[in-house]
Design an enzyme around this catalytic site. Structure first.
Site, PDB file in Angstrom:
ATOM      1  N   ARG A 234       3.924  -0.020  -4.821  1.00 58.42           N
ATOM      2  CA  ARG A 234       3.687  -0.583  -3.488  1.00 58.42           C
ATOM      3  C   ARG A 234       2.408  -1.434  -3.421  1.00 58.42           C
ATOM      4  O   ARG A 234       2.134  -2.074  -2.415  1.00 58.42           O
ATOM      5  CB  ARG A 234       3.572   0.550  -2.459  1.00 58.42           C
ATOM      6  CG  ARG A 234       4.794   1.415  -2.379  1.00 58.42           C
ATOM      7  CD  ARG A 234       4.622   2.499  -1.353  1.00 58.42           C
ATOM      8  NE  ARG A 234       4.588   1.947  -0.023  1.00 58.42           N
ATOM      9  CZ  ARG A 234       5.662   1.720   0.716  1.00 58.42           C
ATOM     10  NH1 ARG A 234       6.853   2.011   0.244  1.00 58.42           N
ATOM     11  NH2 ARG A 234       5.552   1.213   1.914  1.00 58.42           N
TER      12      ARG A 234
ATOM     13  N   LYS B 116      13.886 -13.499 -10.684  1.00 62.23           N
ATOM     14  CA  LYS B 116      13.415 -12.459 -11.609  1.00 62.23           C
ATOM     15  C   LYS B 116      12.410 -13.057 -12.590  1.00 62.23           C
ATOM     16  O   LYS B 116      11.399 -12.458 -12.913  1.00 62.23           O
ATOM     17  CB  LYS B 116      14.596 -11.842 -12.390  1.00 62.23           C
ATOM     18  CG  LYS B 116      15.460 -10.906 -11.601  1.00 62.23           C
ATOM     19  CD  LYS B 116      14.875  -9.530 -11.377  1.00 62.23           C
ATOM     20  CE  LYS B 116      14.390  -9.216 -10.038  1.00 62.23           C
ATOM     21  NZ  LYS B 116      14.883  -9.516  -8.803  1.00 62.23           N
TER      22      LYS B 116
ATOM     23  N   HIS C 262      21.154 -34.692  -8.429  1.00 60.97           N
ATOM     24  CA  HIS C 262      20.526 -35.502  -7.383  1.00 60.97           C
ATOM     25  C   HIS C 262      19.005 -35.407  -7.424  1.00 60.97           C
ATOM     26  O   HIS C 262      18.357 -35.415  -6.381  1.00 60.97           O
ATOM     27  CB  HIS C 262      21.058 -35.070  -6.015  1.00 60.97           C
ATOM     28  CG  HIS C 262      22.538 -35.248  -5.895  1.00 60.97           C
ATOM     29  ND1 HIS C 262      23.121 -36.438  -5.557  1.00 60.97           N
ATOM     30  CD2 HIS C 262      23.546 -34.378  -6.130  1.00 60.97           C
ATOM     31  CE1 HIS C 262      24.438 -36.299  -5.562  1.00 60.97           C
ATOM     32  NE2 HIS C 262      24.721 -35.058  -5.906  1.00 60.97           N
TER      33      HIS C 262
ATOM     34  N   GLU D  15      19.032 -15.659  -8.235  1.00 58.59           N
ATOM     35  CA  GLU D  15      18.444 -14.342  -8.484  1.00 58.59           C
ATOM     36  C   GLU D  15      17.833 -14.287  -9.882  1.00 58.59           C
ATOM     37  O   GLU D  15      16.754 -13.718 -10.070  1.00 58.59           O
ATOM     38  CB  GLU D  15      19.511 -13.251  -8.275  1.00 58.59           C
ATOM     39  CG  GLU D  15      19.120 -11.845  -8.685  1.00 58.59           C
ATOM     40  CD  GLU D  15      17.843 -11.309  -8.004  1.00 58.59           C
ATOM     41  OE1 GLU D  15      17.326 -11.936  -7.070  1.00 58.59           O
ATOM     42  OE2 GLU D  15      17.354 -10.254  -8.462  1.00 58.59           O
TER      43      GLU D  15
ATOM     44  N   ASN E 220      -1.544   2.212   5.645  1.00 65.87           N
ATOM     45  CA  ASN E 220      -0.653   1.147   5.195  1.00 65.87           C
ATOM     46  C   ASN E 220      -0.190   0.404   6.439  1.00 65.87           C
ATOM     47  O   ASN E 220       0.344   1.025   7.351  1.00 65.87           O
ATOM     48  CB  ASN E 220       0.545   1.779   4.456  1.00 65.87           C
ATOM     49  CG  ASN E 220       1.661   0.789   4.218  1.00 65.87           C
ATOM     50  OD1 ASN E 220       1.423  -0.384   3.969  1.00 65.87           O
ATOM     51  ND2 ASN E 220       2.892   1.266   4.291  1.00 65.87           N
ATOM     52  N   GLY E 221      -0.415  -0.914   6.474  1.00 71.17           N
ATOM     53  CA  GLY E 221      -0.022  -1.683   7.655  1.00 71.17           C
ATOM     54  C   GLY E 221      -1.160  -2.596   8.059  1.00 71.17           C
ATOM     55  O   GLY E 221      -2.117  -2.795   7.286  1.00 71.17           O
TER      56      GLY E 221
ATOM     57  N   LYS F 202       6.309  -4.029  -3.808  1.00 73.17           N
ATOM     58  CA  LYS F 202       7.762  -3.905  -3.677  1.00 73.17           C
ATOM     59  C   LYS F 202       8.242  -4.110  -2.249  1.00 73.17           C
ATOM     60  O   LYS F 202       9.277  -4.711  -2.018  1.00 73.17           O
ATOM     61  CB  LYS F 202       8.215  -2.548  -4.197  1.00 73.17           C
ATOM     62  CG  LYS F 202       9.734  -2.450  -4.244  1.00 73.17           C
ATOM     63  CD  LYS F 202      10.197  -1.435  -5.239  1.00 73.17           C
ATOM     64  CE  LYS F 202      11.702  -1.409  -5.354  1.00 73.17           C
ATOM     65  NZ  LYS F 202      12.232  -2.631  -6.006  1.00 73.17           N
TER      66      LYS F 202
ATOM     67  N   CYS G 230       0.818  -1.200   0.000  1.00 72.86           N
ATOM     68  CA  CYS G 230       0.000   0.000   0.000  1.00 72.86           C
ATOM     69  C   CYS G 230       0.860   1.262   0.000  1.00 72.86           C
ATOM     70  O   CYS G 230       1.888   1.323   0.658  1.00 72.86           O
ATOM     71  CB  CYS G 230      -0.947   0.091   1.193  1.00 72.86           C
ATOM     72  SG  CYS G 230      -2.079  -1.280   1.318  1.00 72.86           S
TER      73      CYS G 230
ATOM     74  N   GLU H 219       9.144 -13.774 -10.858  1.00 71.80           N
ATOM     75  CA  GLU H 219       8.506 -12.536 -10.444  1.00 71.80           C
ATOM     76  C   GLU H 219       7.847 -11.800 -11.614  1.00 71.80           C
ATOM     77  O   GLU H 219       6.668 -11.467 -11.543  1.00 71.80           O
ATOM     78  CB  GLU H 219       9.606 -11.663  -9.813  1.00 71.80           C
ATOM     79  CG  GLU H 219       9.133 -10.528  -8.980  1.00 71.80           C
ATOM     80  CD  GLU H 219      10.309  -9.800  -8.341  1.00 71.80           C
ATOM     81  OE1 GLU H 219      11.474 -10.026  -8.718  1.00 71.80           O
ATOM     82  OE2 GLU H 219      10.051  -8.980  -7.459  1.00 71.80           O
TER      83      GLU H 219
ATOM     84  N   TRP I 203      -2.500  -2.806  -1.679  1.00 70.26           N
ATOM     85  CA  TRP I 203      -2.116  -4.214  -1.819  1.00 70.26           C
ATOM     86  C   TRP I 203      -2.891  -4.934  -0.726  1.00 70.26           C
ATOM     87  O   TRP I 203      -2.591  -4.778   0.457  1.00 70.26           O
ATOM     88  CB  TRP I 203      -0.615  -4.376  -1.629  1.00 70.26           C
ATOM     89  CG  TRP I 203      -0.106  -5.751  -1.924  1.00 70.26           C
ATOM     90  CD1 TRP I 203       0.272  -6.245  -3.143  1.00 70.26           C
ATOM     91  CD2 TRP I 203       0.108  -6.810  -0.982  1.00 70.26           C
ATOM     92  NE1 TRP I 203       0.691  -7.542  -3.020  1.00 70.26           N
ATOM     93  CE2 TRP I 203       0.598  -7.922  -1.707  1.00 70.26           C
ATOM     94  CE3 TRP I 203      -0.076  -6.942   0.392  1.00 70.26           C
ATOM     95  CZ2 TRP I 203       0.915  -9.125  -1.109  1.00 70.26           C
ATOM     96  CZ3 TRP I 203       0.238  -8.153   0.996  1.00 70.26           C
ATOM     97  CH2 TRP I 203       0.729  -9.224   0.247  1.00 70.26           C
TER      98      TRP I 203
HETATM   99  C1  AGP Z   1      12.823  -8.483  -5.560  1.00 66.67           C
HETATM  100  O1  AGP Z   1      12.758  -8.406  -6.938  1.00 66.67           O
HETATM  101  C2  AGP Z   1      11.538  -8.665  -4.886  1.00 66.67           C
HETATM  102  N1  AGP Z   1      10.684  -7.560  -5.133  1.00 66.67           N
HETATM  103  C3  AGP Z   1      11.588  -9.089  -3.434  1.00 66.67           C
HETATM  104  O2  AGP Z   1      12.044 -10.400  -3.395  1.00 66.67           O
HETATM  105  C4  AGP Z   1      12.452  -8.235  -2.487  1.00 66.67           C
HETATM  106  O3  AGP Z   1      13.793  -8.412  -2.777  1.00 66.67           O
HETATM  107  C5  AGP Z   1      12.173  -8.638  -1.029  1.00 66.67           C
HETATM  108  O4  AGP Z   1      10.839  -8.408  -0.733  1.00 66.67           O
HETATM  109  C6  AGP Z   1      13.071  -7.920  -0.050  1.00 66.67           C
HETATM  110  O5  AGP Z   1      12.883  -6.550  -0.085  1.00 66.67           O
HETATM  111  P1  AGP Z   1      13.895  -5.558   0.621  1.00 66.67           P
HETATM  112  O6  AGP Z   1      15.207  -5.717  -0.066  1.00 66.67           O
HETATM  113  O7  AGP Z   1      13.294  -4.212   0.454  1.00 66.67           O
HETATM  114  O8  AGP Z   1      13.996  -5.982   2.054  1.00 66.67           O
END
Ligand code: AGP
Length: 633
Positions: free
Chosen positions: A29, A506, A525, A502, A102-103, A628, A2, A509, A76
């Protein structure tokens, strides 16, 4: 999770338009519903609905609202489905008090029951709605708006960053914070903003305050007063100035923030290289004197920690244990040694699981907390003994790209500072490592530039190219080819396992593809049973100590009909010869550069994920179900 935005002004400006622009900059967000409320002539005017901001604006004209006060929200969903009724702002029974939040108010069910028994009528399934009703309840008992907010917030458990306006109070917005981020921007004497993140008001002002936990602020046009929620006393705060440029938070001609931020990496990393030596030294010294070291983070930051701990451990000579932040307390509850050192990584500095992990480590074992974040004044900095800011600039794309490479680079710089202090490496070697590290931005720049040209050239003749004949292929085309296949692997050994993981994250995601990053050795394995004719496997293959064994792994997968795609250095011969497709990273093939290959190799996989997303008609900036910053458990 949010985004909230608020504005109060004495200027003659289009309040709806500014509020709309504000939440648009926070859309990363959350983007399942949104709403704006303005205050004008003793009335609240609201427009809200489920869906993305642009679509709702088209339907409702969010930018057309009267007054000098507005609050806006992009959601969100946590409590309550993403519907119009659950979208913010939320109101009290008389619809005079509006809240954007937000929260999570953890005790909302209990509060809601109490309020219902007193005759309050709730419209939504959200936890947020208890806030305006509580305020209304205290006003009924004779408290003024500000006093009622104080009392209401004292009843709420959990986390909140919230902004509140009142139909009968044309002179103020009240904002409150506990755990969820909230910043306040000021244009002296004219306009005051509040937002979940600085980019929301960056085009208007750089002067800002960070609201702390359990603090309340009263915003008036161009002015702000701060209070401690528990004691209701005034607090003195000094404003800060952010040096981010406005352009940094805009798309600037790119189709998506993700692409822009991938291409910003050379500049971002040059800034990261200018982190002051004193900061690196304080981290290095804490690590040198530590007996037990853990590194913790979530998501992409966790994978940055996998690469970074490899580099630091090499120079430190001590094993660093990585633990995902959400598992930190569970795994260490009976065995966290006193005075351990914890390195915590978070681009946002607001990930609740990371913050909880370090808070617990501090309280239970008096751990020393070293944090690395991209956001000045973020929550993580308040719980840390030392903090380094990575200087990547604002990252708006939900998928972390430039902040990942900046995190790994920062950890590498700490590693080199340790090597220097400990005299473990010859000074000649340290010089060579430093030289290689300083070359990282240029290597990435060269790769990205070369890649664009390469893609343009290949695109023209793409239709005629047969998959089998392609030896070199731009990432854009490769993304297209791979989209025809359902699954594939990213495989690697040693430090490059972080890159594989990573890269896989990506792809999951932004392209919604189940692509797994895995150890090439471990894949024998079990996962190898997935391989059949044409099954694509991307090997990340810098010529480091693991290269010879990786050749064996490539052979194993090739023998089973796998389509081999390799990421190699420019001069590579062996693995590229075995590959159907190669992507070449323009970096020298020596041990100094190899150590930093997690930084130089990842942009290729970021681009791959980006183009795979486009090819699947997905918006890489707004991946499904994601936000995010994850500020809920
Ligand atoms: C990364 O592409 C993602 N959006 C997510 O995994 C992110 O890295 C994770 O939520 C951690 O966020 P931060 O680095 O702000 O703590």
């Amino acid at each position: 999770m949010c985004g909230i935005f608020g504005i109060i002004t004495n200027q003659d400006i289009e309040i709806g338009k500014l509020a709309l622009e504000g939440i648009k900059r926070l859309e990363y967000r959350g983007y399942d519903s949104c709403g704006i409320v303005s205050q004008h002539e003793g009335k609240l005017h609201v427009k809200k609905d489920a869906g993305k901001i642009n679509a709702i604006n088209k339907k409702l004209g969010l930018d057309d609202l009267p007054g000098k006060i507005a609050l806006a929200h992009t959601r969100w969903a946590t409590h309550g489905a993403p519907t119009k009724i659950n979208s913010h702002p939320h109101f009290d029974c008389s619809e005079k008090i509006a809240v954007v939040h937000n929260g999570i108010i953890e005790n909302f069910l209990e509060l809601k029951e109490r309020l219902i028994s007193k005759g309050h009528v709730f419209k939504s399934d959200t936890d947020t709605e208890v806030i305006p009703h509580l305020i209304e309840e205290y006003e009924k008992r004779g408290l003024n708006f500000q006093e009622a907010v104080f009392e209401a917030l004292r009843q709420c458990e959990g986390g909140y960053g919230a902004a509140i306006c009142h139909a009968d109070c044309p002179d103020k917005i009240i904002v409150v914070r506990k755990e969820s981020p909230l910043v306040i921007g000021i244009e002296d004497g004219k306009t005051t903003y509040c937002a979940s993140d600085i980019p929301a008001f960056l085009p208007h002002t750089r002067k800002h305050y960070v609201l702390g936990d359990d603090e309340l602020a009263v915003l008036r046009p161009g002015e702000v007063d701060f209070y401690d929620i528990k004691t209701k006393t005034l607090i003195e705060k000094s404003p800060k100035t952010i040096d981010w440029s406005v352009d940094a938070a805009e798309k600037g001609g790119y189709d998506h923030f993700m692409l822009k931020e991938i291409f910003e990496q050379p500049q971002a990393l040059k800034r990261t290289l200018s982190i002051p030596l004193e900061s690196l030294r304080s981290f290095a010294e804490s690590l040198i004197t530590a007996k037990t070291i853990y590194i913790t983070a979530a998501g992409t930051s966790f994978y940055a920690s996998l690469a970074g701990k490899f580099i630091i451990s090499k120079f430190l000579g001590i094993h660093i244990q990585e633990i995902e932040c959400s598992e930190f307390q569970t795994q260490l509850s009976d065995c966290l040694e006193k005075n351990s050192v914890i390195i915590a990584l978070s681009q946002s500095g607001e990930t609740i699981d990371t913050i909880e992990a370090i808070r617990w480590a501090k309280e239970s074992a008096d751990a020393t907390i070293l944090s690395i974040t991209n956001v000045v004044g973020s929550s993580i900095t308040r719980y840390s003994d030392h903090t380094i800011i990575t200087r990547a600039g604002p990252e708006i794309g939900v998928a972390a790209t430039k902040t990942y490479t900046a995190q790994v680079l920062t950890l590498a710089m700490i590693g080199l500072e340790i090597a220097r202090i400990k005299n473990l490496e010859s000074s000649e070697d340290i010089k060579s490592y430093k030289k290689a590290l300083n070359e990282v931005p240029n290597i990435i720049e060269k790769f990205l530039n070369h890649n664009i040209e390469h893609i343009k050239k290949i695109m023209k003749g793409l239709e005629k190219i047969k998959f089998k004949k392609i030896k070199k292929l731009g990432n854009k085309d490769l993304g297209k080819k791979l989209n025809n296949k359902h699954n594939f692997f990213f495989l690697a050994r040693g430090i490059s396992i972080a890159t594989a993981k990573e890269g896989g994250l990506k792809m999951k995601e932004v392209a919604c593809r189940f692509i797994e990053g895995y150890s090439a050795a471990h894949a024998k394995h079990g996962p190898i049973s997935l391989v059949r004719g044409g099954f694509p496997i991307i090997f990340i293959a810098p010529p480091d100590d693991t290269y010879t064994r990786l050749i064996g792994n490539v052979a194993e997968f090739k023998a089973r009909g796998g389509k081999i795609i390799s990421l190699v250095v420019e001069s590579d011969e062996t693995i590229s010869e075995m590959s159907d497709i190669t992507i070449r990273i323009p970096q020298p093939a020596d041990r100094f550069h190899n150590l930093f290959s997690p930084i130089t190799f990842i942009p290729a996989l970021q681009l791959l994920a980006y183009y795979a997303a486009l090819d699947a008609h997905l918006d890489p900036d707004q991946p499904r179900n994601l936000a995010k910053t994850v500020t809920v458990h």
